[in-house]
Each structure stands twice: as structure tokens, then as C-alpha cells.
Design a protein around this motif. Structure first.
Motif, short mmCIF file in Angstrom:
data_model
loop_
_atom_site.label_atom_id
_atom_site.label_comp_id
_atom_site.label_asym_id
_atom_site.label_seq_id
_atom_site.Cartn_x
_atom_site.Cartn_y
_atom_site.Cartn_z
N ARG A 457 0.83 -1.21 0.00
CA ARG A 457 0.00 0.00 0.00
C ARG A 457 0.87 1.26 0.00
O ARG A 457 0.52 2.27 -0.61
CB ARG A 457 -0.93 0.00 1.21
CG ARG A 457 -1.90 1.18 1.21
CD ARG A 457 -2.84 1.17 2.38
NE ARG A 457 -3.74 0.03 2.31
CZ ARG A 457 -3.80 -0.92 3.23
NH1 ARG A 457 -3.00 -0.87 4.28
NH2 ARG A 457 -4.64 -1.92 3.11
N LEU A 458 1.99 1.23 0.71
CA LEU A 458 2.88 2.39 0.73
C LEU A 458 3.34 2.73 -0.69
O LEU A 458 3.35 3.91 -1.08
CB LEU A 458 4.10 2.09 1.62
CG LEU A 458 5.18 3.19 1.68
CD1 LEU A 458 4.61 4.48 2.26
CD2 LEU A 458 6.38 2.71 2.50
N CYS A 459 3.67 1.73 -1.47
CA CYS A 459 4.10 1.98 -2.85
C CYS A 459 2.94 2.52 -3.69
O CYS A 459 3.15 3.38 -4.56
CB CYS A 459 4.65 0.70 -3.47
SG CYS A 459 6.21 0.13 -2.74
N TRP A 460 1.73 2.04 -3.44
CA TRP A 460 0.57 2.57 -4.16
C TRP A 460 0.36 4.04 -3.83
O TRP A 460 0.02 4.84 -4.71
CB TRP A 460 -0.68 1.78 -3.78
CG TRP A 460 -0.66 0.35 -4.21
CD1 TRP A 460 0.26 -0.25 -5.03
CD2 TRP A 460 -1.59 -0.68 -3.83
NE1 TRP A 460 -0.04 -1.58 -5.19
CE2 TRP A 460 -1.17 -1.88 -4.47
CE3 TRP A 460 -2.71 -0.70 -3.03
CZ2 TRP A 460 -1.86 -3.08 -4.32
CZ3 TRP A 460 -3.40 -1.91 -2.88
CH2 TRP A 460 -2.97 -3.07 -3.51
N LEU A 461 0.55 4.39 -2.56
CA LEU A 461 0.41 5.79 -2.15
C LEU A 461 1.48 6.66 -2.80
O LEU A 461 1.20 7.76 -3.27
CB LEU A 461 0.48 5.90 -0.62
CG LEU A 461 -0.71 5.33 0.15
CD1 LEU A 461 -0.38 5.23 1.64
CD2 LEU A 461 -1.94 6.19 -0.06
N TRP A 462 2.71 6.16 -2.82
CA TRP A 462 3.78 6.92 -3.49
C TRP A 462 3.45 7.18 -4.95
O TRP A 462 3.69 8.27 -5.46
CB TRP A 462 5.09 6.13 -3.39
CG TRP A 462 5.77 6.19 -2.07
CD1 TRP A 462 5.55 7.08 -1.06
CD2 TRP A 462 6.81 5.32 -1.60
NE1 TRP A 462 6.38 6.82 0.00
CE2 TRP A 462 7.16 5.75 -0.30
CE3 TRP A 462 7.46 4.22 -2.15
CZ2 TRP A 462 8.15 5.12 0.45
CZ3 TRP A 462 8.44 3.59 -1.41
CH2 TRP A 462 8.79 4.04 -0.13
#
Length: 887
Positions: A457-462
Motif C-alpha cells: 500500500r505504501l508503494c501505491w500511495l507513493w
């Protein structure tokens, strides 16, 4: 870091010129001028930021550039709002209507309001032009040099680093605590009888003690006696290779005569210095410590001067960057230095906080009992980081015990204020990041203290924030890995080779928050007075739940990101309608995460329907609704033309997606539980589709999903012949999760259509009902690497079929009820991980020569046959979690 902000806005302006060309006639020149001017100014920002600490005028100049960039971003996004909404014009406009409306080709029919909108953006940009021209003049007045002009900043950095090495309290021998096991492991590597020169690297975050343990090894006389000569050279972030070589020569040779010293000082040519060092080391067995290496080139420049005398010479390297360590040699040994253990942390802290107390009984250090509970609580926050423990101990040593409780809640502020060393050492890692990684790192400040962050999810947010370019999306995890390799993010959970959870050390989180406030990058609202919102807040995390935040006035905010945390303590007494003010007022949002906000459903139907007003957030790229109980989506979801990720609950009843979902043409991830059918023909950008529930056939035109890489499908078509023909047409498919409820029919879908999915390497099969594994799986799925089979009704040994898969690397077999599993002599040629869980006891037999590459093995409900005893010596594999499978 401001250069990253400006670069992003420059890119947005470029996109605007391309995407909105129809609407920008008349103001296109102004937009182009603004983009070019900001692009030019970004060239000076890096140098300016290096100077800002010592010059308040430069800080003001940087702040002015940042504010103009943010204002430019606001102009862009507000303009797009007007274009999309058309000021009341029906949504479905053809090109002719657009031309009439926005070019005023048919001026008689163009309203004064519409003309004002066009000229409005030109007027706003002209205002920015005047501000930028003044900023340009100020740059000349402030004498902000070009990035390549002079090395004053680099020299100051090196001087400061050398001073830190002399002054750092943890370098004192009497304060060295822990590392006994680490030193023993490293020493055993250093004394190994090897033929070639070897590089041993110690890797870890700033302040972890890499230099300390290297110094401990270097000063070990028993170890030094095994080498003919020894040297220590500190590299640092900014270095001159000639200076490094000269210092290395002096450290080895230690010239005593004035003539020798003067001869060395006269050597300025690189070749002369390399020759001198090689000549001295020729034939000798040497030990050299290369401390604080920041990039691969530093070692590459030195290694030419270090000959491989084929006598076991050793190089110890310390670095914060694992990538540097892994690429420094053909045979590198990389040792990731761990944090101190709990009792080691306590001992180190006490040595600094209570240096005058003697040992008492079995305790090495005495702490007054009245302070121990509070002290241990603060020590635990240091997470085993030696630098933080030493500085914290020094801070508390200088404070009266009555003041300790006041320091607890703002521990890091006091630590950094009391010691510039902590701030400086950690900022070195941040300053070394490229601008796109700086943004990714600062983003971590949004998450609460000690929060375990979902890596995916962190990568999706980035990506939604624009930190990861869309064309780089297949490599999105590479950004996370780079921060891990640089010791700025800690991995807290892995699933085989995949990072599942990560976290950031509290000191680094504090650094991210502090830097972010300087740059107006993010804000945290915790409900206290000092965290009040400002008009210029760009990204905001509410750490006090939902209710308190929605009660605030949001009318003049420019938020792009809104995340909610700590909502689990709120009672479930608010309705979905309370989102309406946010949707109406925060029109510029790109990221909205409402995860775990449990909204109350309708009293009559229990329905929790997403508001129509969500369609007002046309800039939205990420919408997180996991855990919200939302079970119906509004057709207005189709208005979110920029939406990239839509995430709903994984454990809810299936949701029927509205037909308007086809209008979200930028959608890349659709995650939740969705009732089939729904239109996918226009979703050509879709990469991930998880949670499709099919009761009949799943038929669609595969060419509409040309980029789909991951698909999770649950087939509940009991007693019906299900085909995988459409799925077999997905040429880009890499991972397939197929759950099938066969009922009493036993009509398992044929896998042959999947033979067209040449990129399929990951597969999970969950089967309810009697079935038999197809005999030609190895022909249909020759490229399969990861396979999980979960079935209570599989009673026939699947190994004779599965062992023929030529590339299978990981196999997990769950709930198998057969009496035996037999691997033949040539079976599973590439298998590395095997997990077998049986529902009833059976026997596992591996004939000699079978599973030759097995590295991890575990089983439950099985016994090993007599000729399979070698499997007992194979360790348990890394944990494989059903929740996140496939990989």
C-alpha cells in the motif's frame, strides 16, 4: 528537497500543456513560461539548500520558490476542475462543443463567465511571473552560486564529519556495549584462510555503531598480528580520490623523516599515488578499514591501488548503503549490523545516565528504583540505536529526576536540541537521497509512531502522489528497496522474498516530520492546539480519529492527501453522510484513505452506500475504503478519471460495481470483493484485479485487459461447467489465484487455456469438492515458479505431476489427505522451498537425486521415509502467509 517539489510542479505543467491543449489557447505561452522559469530555478536549489543552515536570507529565498511552486500547482488543479465541470455544461461534450465553449470560436454563445475562467488562469500566472522575477533578482543579490561552483559545502561536510568522529561519545572504549556476538562473527570471517583479497562490509543506519565495531576489530592485537600491515581511512560523503590515496599511504607507511613526508605531499597525480600505494603493498598481507563509504565509485577508485596478492588480504568497509556493499567485490561478505538487544540498550543508557554509580550485586549498572520504570520506557523508544541511547542518557544525566516525566512525550525534540550530532548524522542519509527518494522518505512521517506500514500500500500511495512514475510502476517496490538498502526503512515482516510490512525508526520519523514542516510537505493533526491546520497544508494525517477532524473548518484548505489513523477507539455512531463536507470542500484531494472507519448503515437495509459527492474529487488517484463497511458504490465513481487505486474490504460480501466503473480509465488496481459481471472493456491500464466472485462463467474480451498482471477469482458455479477461456487470453498475466467450489460435480475447469499465459509464474489453487490434478500441468504451465494448492479433497499423490514442472521454485501443499507423497529421482529439479501440511498422517518419500536444490523444508501431518532423512537437515523456510499469497 525543494528541488523535488519544483520538479514535480514542472512535470505537472508539462502534462497540462499536453493534456489540456484544447483549453489553453490564449494562455499557453504563460504556462510554458512558468514551466521553463521554474525548471531553470530548480538548477540552483540543491546548492542553495546546502547553504541555508548558515544564512537566513537563503532560507527565505528557498521558501519563496517553494511557495510559488505550490501556488502554481493550485492554479493547475483548480483550472482542471473548471474544465472538467464545464461550469454547469453537461458532461458528455464532443470536441466541437469544447471548441465552442473554451475557444470562443462562436463568441456569441460564449458567456462572460466562461471567458473570465480562461483569462483567470492567465491573470494568476502573470501574478506568479512577477513573484518569480523578484525571486530571480533576489538570487543574484543573495549570491546563490551554481551547483557546480566551488566545494565549500563539501569541505564543510567533511570537516564536520571528522569532528564528529573525534567527539562522538559512543566511540569511547569505556562506552562500548554489546556487539560481542557480532564482533566474533566478523573476526571469524577475517581469520579464514582464503586465497584472494576479500572485502567484508558492515552495513547499518547512521548511529548504529558500524565505525565502533570496525574500530573494535581494528584495535584487536591478536587479529592485527595476522597481517603484515594495517591502515584506516575515512571516506565520507564528499571525497577527493587523491586525498584518500594520500591518507591511506600515510596510514600504512607513517613517514617519520621530513623528506619522506614532503615527497608524499608533492604527489598530486592520481597515477603516482596509486603506484606508490601498490608498490608498498606488493607482496604484503594487509588489513585496511575503509570507513563510511557512500557510493560504489569511492571503493572502485581505491581498489585499483589495493593489489590482490593472493595471500588473504582483508578490507573492512562500513557503509549505510547495502547496494554499495554488495557491489564492492566479486566475493563480498555483507554483514547487516543489528540493533542492540534490550538489556544491552539498558546497560549502555545507564553508563551514560548514571556514570557515578558502582556495580551492585549482579547488576552491571545501578539505576534508582524510582526512576527505572520511566527510564526503561524511554530506552525502549530508542529501539536499540546506540547513538540515541548515548545522547538520551546524556540528556537525562543533566536533568533533575523531577524533570524526566516532562521529557518523555517529546523525547526526540529534546535529544536533537541537546545534541547536534544526532540531527547531523541522520540528516546526512537524507541529504544523500535523490530527490524522488527524498519525497518517499518524508512521506513516512505521516504514519503514527511504531506503526507497521503495509509495504504494498505504501508503494501505491507513493505512485498516487507522483513520486513513482507510471511507466516505472512494475518496479515500484524498487523504491522501497532502495530506502531499505540505505538503512532508512526497517523490514518488520517478509513473505519469502517479498516485503510485507515495514517501519521507520522513531528518530528517522522525527527527522521526516521536522524536514516536512520546513518544506510544508506534510502535517499531522493530533487534536492538540499546536497541531492546528493551516491553509497551506498539502498532506495531512489525522492521528486522533475521524470525528474531531470533520468538525473543523476545511473551507480554505489546499489538501492533496488525507489519511486517518487511530479510529478504532471511536464508537460506531457516525454516518457516511458526514463525509459530504470533505468531498465538497477538499476538491483538490489526490489521496483519501478512510481505512477502518466503520460507517453506520441504513436502519432499513443495512446498506452503506458511498456518497455521490465522491465524484466531485476528480483529482483523486487513491481511494482506500478497506474496513469501512461500505457495500455499495455510487455511479459517480465513474467521474474519477484520474483514479489509479480503489481498495475496498477483503472480507465483505460481494459488491456489485456500477457500470460507470468503465469510465475510470486510469484504474490500475481494483481490490476488494466484487460480484461478476461488471464492465472491464475500457480498463486497459488495470494491473491488479483481486476479489472477483463468479457464479456462472467469467467471460470478457481479454484485449480490454491487456496490462492485467494479477487476477484473483472465486468461482462458485456449483454443478456447472466453468471454462478459463477468457482468462487464458490475458497475455500479461503473471499471478493467478483461483478458488473453485465444485459442489458434487467434480467438474474442475480445464487448465489448458492457461497455456497461452506465457508470463504466468505464480498460481494459487483452492478447491472445494472432489477433483484430480490434471496430468499435463507441466505442459500447460511450463514457466510456473510459485504454486500453492489447498484442498481437503485431493487424495491422489500430486507429486508425479508437479515434479515435472521445470521451473517450480516454491511449492506449498495444504490439507492433503492422501497416504503418501513420492518424489522421484529426477523430480522437482529447481525446487527451493517445500511446505507440506496434511489433514491426516501420511509418508513423504524423496528418492535419491530428487529435489537437488531444496533450501527450505517444513511439514506437518507427515513422516519421512527412511531414505529421505537428508530433509531433516534442511532448515524451515521463511514464513509464507496465506493473506498475501501470491508473491
Amino acid at each position: 528537497m525543494v528541488d523535488a517539489v519544483v520538479s514535480f510542479v514542472v512535470e505537472r505543467l508539462g502534462e497540462l500543456l499536453i493534456e489540456q491543449v484544447v483549453f489553453l489557447r490564449g494562455v499557453r505561452d504563460e504556462v510554458t513560461w512558468l514551466r521553463n522559469k521554474l525548471d531553470m530555478m530548480s538548477c540552483f536549489l540543491k546548492d542553495a539548500e546546502e547553504k541555508q543552515d548558515g544564512d537566513h536570507r537563503v532560507r527565505k529565498w528557498i521558501s519563496d520558490v517553494r511557495d510559488v511552486a505550490y501556488d502554481a500547482e493550485d492554479i493547475i488543479d483548480n483550472f482542471i476542475l473548471k474544465v472538467e465541470e464545464g461550469e454547469g455544461t453537461p458532461k458528455k461534450m464532443g470536441l466541437k462543443d469544447c471548441l465552442k465553449k473554451y475557444f470562443c470560436i462562436c463568441s456569441k454563445r460564449a458567456s462572460l463567465v466562461e471567458q473570465a475562467n480562461l483569462y483567470g488562469i492567465g491573470k494568476e500566472i502573470n501574478t506568479l511571473k512577477k513573484r518569480l522575477e523578484e525571486i530571480q533578482r533576489n538570487r543574484e543579490i543573495f549570491n546563490i552560486r551554481d551547483i557546480n561552483d566551488g566545494r565549500e559545502g563539501s569541505d564543510r561536510t567533511n570537516e564536520r564529519l571528522n569532528q564528529l568522529r573525534r567527539e562522538t561519545p559512543y566511540g569511547d572504549n569505556e562506552l562500548v556495549v554489546g556487539f560481542q556476538e557480532d564482533a566474533a562473527k566478523l573476526e571469524s570471517e577475517l581469520v579464514k584462510e582464503v586465497k584472494h583479497r576479500r572485502v567484508i562490509s558492515i552495513v547499518g543506519m547512521g548511529g548504529l555503531g558500524k565505525t565502533t565495531i570496525a574500530r573494535k576489530l581494528y584495535n584487536n592485537n591478536c587479529l592485527r598480528d595476522k597481517f603484515d600491515c594495517c591502515a584506516w581511512v575515512s571516506v565520507s560523503k564528499d571525497y577527493k580520490i587523491q586525498d584518500l590515496l594520500l591518507r591511506t599511504i600515510k596510514s600504512f607507511e607513517r613517514p617519520t623523516r621530513k623528506e619522506e613526508f614532503e615527497l608524499l605531499e608533492k604527489m598530486k597525480e592520481l597515477d603516482d599515488l596509486e603506484t606508490q600505494l601498490r608498490k608498498y603493498l606488493e607482496g604484503r598481507r594487509y588489513l585496511v578499514v575503509v570507513d563510511d563509504v557512500w557510493d560504489v565509485n569511492a571503493w572502485a577508485s581505491l581498489r585499483r591501488a589495493f593489489p590482490d596478492n593472493k595471500n588473504g588480504s582483508m578490507v573492512i568497509m562500513t557503509t549505510r548503503n547495502k547496494t554499495v556493499a554488495e557491489h564492492c567485490d566479486e566475493r563480498p561478505y555483507v554483514y547487516e549490523l543489528p540493533f542492540l538487544k534490550e538489556e544491552e540498550s539498558w546497560e549502555l543508557f545507564c553508563k551514560k545516565a548514571f556514570p557515578t554509580y558502582d556495580e551492585v550485586g549482579d547488576k552491571k549498572i545501578f539505576c534508582p528504583p524510582t526512576l527505572e520504570g520511566l527510564a526503561r520506557e524511554m530506552v525502549s523508544k530508542c529501539r536499540g540505536l546506540p547513538l540515541a541511547l548515548v545522547v538520551l542518557g546524556g540528556v537525562l544525566h543533566r536533568k533533575h529526576p523531577d524533570e524526566w516525566s516532562k521529557l518523555k512525550d517529546q523525547i526526540w525534540r529534546h535529544v536533537t536540541e541537546e545534541s547536534d550530532n544526532v540531527k547531523y548524522i541522520l540528516e546526512l542519509s537524507f541529504n544523500d537521497l535523490p530527490h524522488h527518494l527524498k519525497s518517499c522518505f518524508l512521506y513516512l512521517g505521516l504514519f503514527p509512531e511504531d506503526y507497521e506500514i503495509d509495504a504494498e500500500r505504501l508503494c501505491w500511495l507513493w505512485e498516487a502522489e507522483g513520486f513513482i512514475k507510471l511507466d516505472e510502476e512494475p518496479f515500484e517496490m524498487a523504491y522501497l528497496q532502495q530506502l531499505i538498502d540505505r538503512s532508512l526503512i526497517l523490514v518488520s515482516e517478509r513473505n519469502w522474498r517479498r516485503i510485507v510490512k515495514c517501519r521507520v525508526h522513531d528518530l528517522l520519523r522525527d527527522l521526516a516530520i521536522r524536514k516536512s514542516k520546513e518544506l510544508n510537505f506534510l502535517h499531522i493533526y493530533d487534536g492538540t492546539h499546536h497541531s492546528q491546520l493551516t491553509r497551506n497544508s498539502r498532506r495531512l494525517a489525522s492521528h486522533c480519529g475521524f470525528k474531531r477532524f470533520v468538525s473543523l473548518d476545511h473551507s480554505d484548505m489546499r489538501l492533496r492527501t488525507l489519511l486517518f489513523f487511530n479510529c478504532e477507539n471511536e464508537s460506531n455512531d457516525f454516518e457516511i453522510a458526514q463525509l459530504q463536507p470533505l468531498c465538497m470542500k477538499l476538491r483538490l484531494l489526490r489521496v483519501l484513505n478512510l481505512e477502518e472507519l466503520s460507517f453506520r448503515g441504513s436502519r432499513e437495509t443495512g446498506e452503506v452506500r458511498l456518497l455521490d459527492e465522491i465524484g466531485k474529487l476528480i483529482h483523486l488517484r487513491y481511494l482506500g475504503l478497506r474496513g469501512t463497511e461500505i457495500n455499495q458504490l455510487s455511479p459517480s465513481i465513474g467521474n474519477l478519471h484520474a483514479l489509479q487505486t480503489l481498495e475496498l474490504s477483503y472480507d465483505s460480501d460481494p459488491i456489485q460495481l456500477p457500470d460507470e466503473i468503465r469510465n475510470a480509465k486510469q484504474l490500475r488496481r481494483l481490490v476488494g470483493v466484487f460480484k461478476w459481471p461488471f464492465p472491464v472493456d475500457n480498463l486497459t491500464e488495470l494491473r491488479t484485479l483481486r476479489g472477483v466472485v463468479v457464479e456462472d462463467q467469467m467471460e470478457f474480451e481479454p484485449t480490454g485487459l491487456i496490462n492485467l498482471r494479477e487476477l484473483c477469482v472465486r468461482i462458485e458455479g456449483r454443478d456447472k461447467r466453468i471454462t478459463l477461456d477468457s482468462i487464458g487470453g490475458l497475455r500479461s498475466l503473471q499471478a493467478l489465484h483461483l478458488a473453485v467450489d465444485l459442489g458434487d460435480s467434480g467438474l474442475f475447469p480445464a487448465l489448458q487455456p492457461l497455456s497461452h499465459c506465457q508470463n504466468l509464474i505464480q498460481m494459487r489453487l483452492e478447491v472445494e469438492g472432489a477433483w484430480k490434478l490434471p496430468a499435463k500441468v507441466h505442459q500447460f504451465l511450463p514457466n510456473l515458479k510459485y504454486l500453492l494448492i489447498k484442498s481437503k479433497s485431493l487424495t491422489e499423490d500430486p507429486f508425479p505431476v508437479l515434479e515435472k514442472l521445470p521451473n517450480l521454485t516454491v511449492l506449498e501443499l495444504q490439507n492433503y489427505r492422501g497416504p503418501k507423497l513420492v518424489c522421484s529421482a529426477k523430480g522437482f529439479p529447481q525446487l527451493e522451498i517445500l511446505e507440506v501440511y496434511g489433514s491426516s498422517y501420511g509418508e513423504l518419500e524423496v528418492e535419491e537425486g530428487g529435489m537437488p536444490t531444496l533450501k527450505g523444508f517444513t511439514m506437518s501431518g507427515f513422516n519421512l521415509s527412511d531414505n529421505s532423512e537428508r530433509l531433516r537437515s534442511i532448515p524451515d523456510p521463511p514464513f509464507i502467509d496465506d493473506e498475501v499469497w501470491p508473491y
